[in-house]
Design a protein around this motif. Structure first.
Motif, mmCIF file in Angstrom:
data_model
loop_
_atom_site.group_PDB
_atom_site.id
_atom_site.type_symbol
_atom_site.label_atom_id
_atom_site.label_comp_id
_atom_site.label_asym_id
_atom_site.label_seq_id
_atom_site.Cartn_x
_atom_site.Cartn_y
_atom_site.Cartn_z
ATOM 1 N N MET A 1 44.337 30.636 46.104
ATOM 2 C CA MET A 1 45.268 31.630 45.375
ATOM 3 C C MET A 1 44.241 32.134 44.428
ATOM 4 O O MET A 1 43.814 31.367 43.188
ATOM 5 N N ARG A 2 44.459 33.400 44.175
ATOM 6 C CA ARG A 2 43.900 34.212 42.753
ATOM 7 C C ARG A 2 44.988 34.552 41.863
ATOM 8 O O ARG A 2 45.835 35.022 42.300
ATOM 9 N N PHE A 3 44.660 34.100 40.621
ATOM 10 C CA PHE A 3 45.630 34.688 39.685
ATOM 11 C C PHE A 3 45.141 35.550 38.712
ATOM 12 O O PHE A 3 43.985 35.507 38.212
ATOM 13 N N VAL A 4 45.845 36.745 38.620
ATOM 14 C CA VAL A 4 45.435 37.913 37.690
ATOM 15 C C VAL A 4 46.121 38.142 36.524
ATOM 16 O O VAL A 4 47.267 38.300 36.753
ATOM 17 N N THR B 1 42.344 37.465 50.483
ATOM 18 C CA THR B 1 43.146 36.578 49.401
ATOM 19 C C THR B 1 44.351 36.559 49.010
ATOM 20 O O THR B 1 44.810 37.760 48.971
ATOM 21 N N ASP B 2 45.008 35.664 48.936
ATOM 22 C CA ASP B 2 46.279 35.614 48.224
ATOM 23 C C ASP B 2 46.318 35.785 46.950
ATOM 24 O O ASP B 2 45.642 34.967 46.147
ATOM 25 N N THR B 3 46.980 36.464 46.204
ATOM 26 C CA THR B 3 46.880 37.096 44.907
ATOM 27 C C THR B 3 48.082 37.069 44.296
ATOM 28 O O THR B 3 49.219 37.649 44.683
ATOM 29 N N VAL B 4 48.306 36.417 42.879
ATOM 30 C CA VAL B 4 49.385 36.718 41.983
ATOM 31 C C VAL B 4 48.874 37.421 40.846
ATOM 32 O O VAL B 4 48.154 37.030 40.060
ATOM 33 N N LEU C 1 50.374 39.437 46.095
ATOM 34 C CA LEU C 1 49.533 40.191 47.346
ATOM 35 C C LEU C 1 49.083 39.429 48.268
ATOM 36 O O LEU C 1 48.661 38.160 48.034
ATOM 37 N N ARG C 2 49.043 39.813 49.485
ATOM 38 C CA ARG C 2 48.527 39.109 50.527
ATOM 39 C C ARG C 2 48.076 40.274 51.399
ATOM 40 O O ARG C 2 48.755 41.221 51.970
ATOM 41 N N ASN C 3 46.848 40.089 51.728
ATOM 42 C CA ASN C 3 45.969 41.193 52.646
ATOM 43 C C ASN C 3 45.934 42.566 51.875
ATOM 44 O O ASN C 3 46.167 43.390 52.732
#
Length: 223
Positions: free
Chosen positions: A1-4, A81-84, A131-133
């Protein structure tokens, strides 16, 4: 999980790092005045939430396309990457007026004349985009309000504080975690929200988009 984190605020970044999360930082290019002008008589909570939403959506779009301020981070992150993305905006509601960063010494001094010895409500809007893909799969947003009780700095103390420049670039012309903390008697509510990002609210919003906070803790976080 990427955290932005969609914010340039070092205070928000410090809160997250102290809480075990080491986010990527991508600063939004949102025109806050344009967002505000597009709203029709918003409440204070609606305004800060709309600004947080605009920042999170702007950064989510840039992350999805790979157009971020940190090209290395973007290049090292695969599209799957799965990103929030988390965006925030803070303003102080005091004397029936919603105020943000004063920008100048004169404005900051006038703000402190109104705040000294009184109370204000610090509102922080939060918006989360997952976000996913590269596609948005979930959104959540909310606002946290915390009452701040101000002391009365002497003329010498206020002059010295204004001379540091700190109150010019922060919502309400004060900080809780910096030099301004000397002039805050206390807070009624969530102190992390006053600093810029409410950990309890962010945790709830992350849960709404299906993200568990422990999954975001960095390897360096205490166990």
């Amino acid at each position: 999980m990427r955290f932005v984190l969609a914010s340039a605020s070092p205070a928000r970044l410090a809160v997250l790092r102290a809480a075990g999360v080491d986010p990527d930082v991508v600063v939004s290019g949102v025109d806050e005045e344009a967002v505000t002008a597009a709203l029709s008589d918003p409440t204070p909570a609606e305004l800060v939430t709309a600004l947080a939403r605009a920042k999170a959506e702007d950064v989510a779009g840039r992350v999805s396309s790979g157009d971020t301020a940190d090209p290395t981070a973007a290049a090292d992150t695969p599209a799957t990457t799965d990103t929030v993305v988390v965006g925030c905006d803070s303003m102080l509601f005091i004397g029936g007026e919603l105020v943000g960063k004063p920008g100048t010494v004169d404005v900051a001094r006038a703000r402190w004349r109104n705040m000294a010895g009184g109370t204000g409500e610090l509102l922080t809007g939060h918006a989360v985009v997952r976000l996913r893909n590269g596609d948005v799969v979930a959104r959540a947003e909310g606002t946290r309000a915390t009452t701040v009780r101000f002391s009365t700095p002497s003329a010498e103390e206020l002059d010295a504080y204004l001379a540091t420049g700190e109150p010019l670039a922060v919502a309400g012309a004060f900080t809780l975690d910096g030099l301004g903390g000397w002039f805050v008697e206390g807070v009624d509510g969530d102190p992390s929200s006053v600093i810029g990002i409410s950990l309890p609210l962010t945790r709830r919003l992350l849960a709404e988009v299906g993200v568990s906070v422990p999954h975001l803790w960095s390897e360096s976080a205490p166990r």
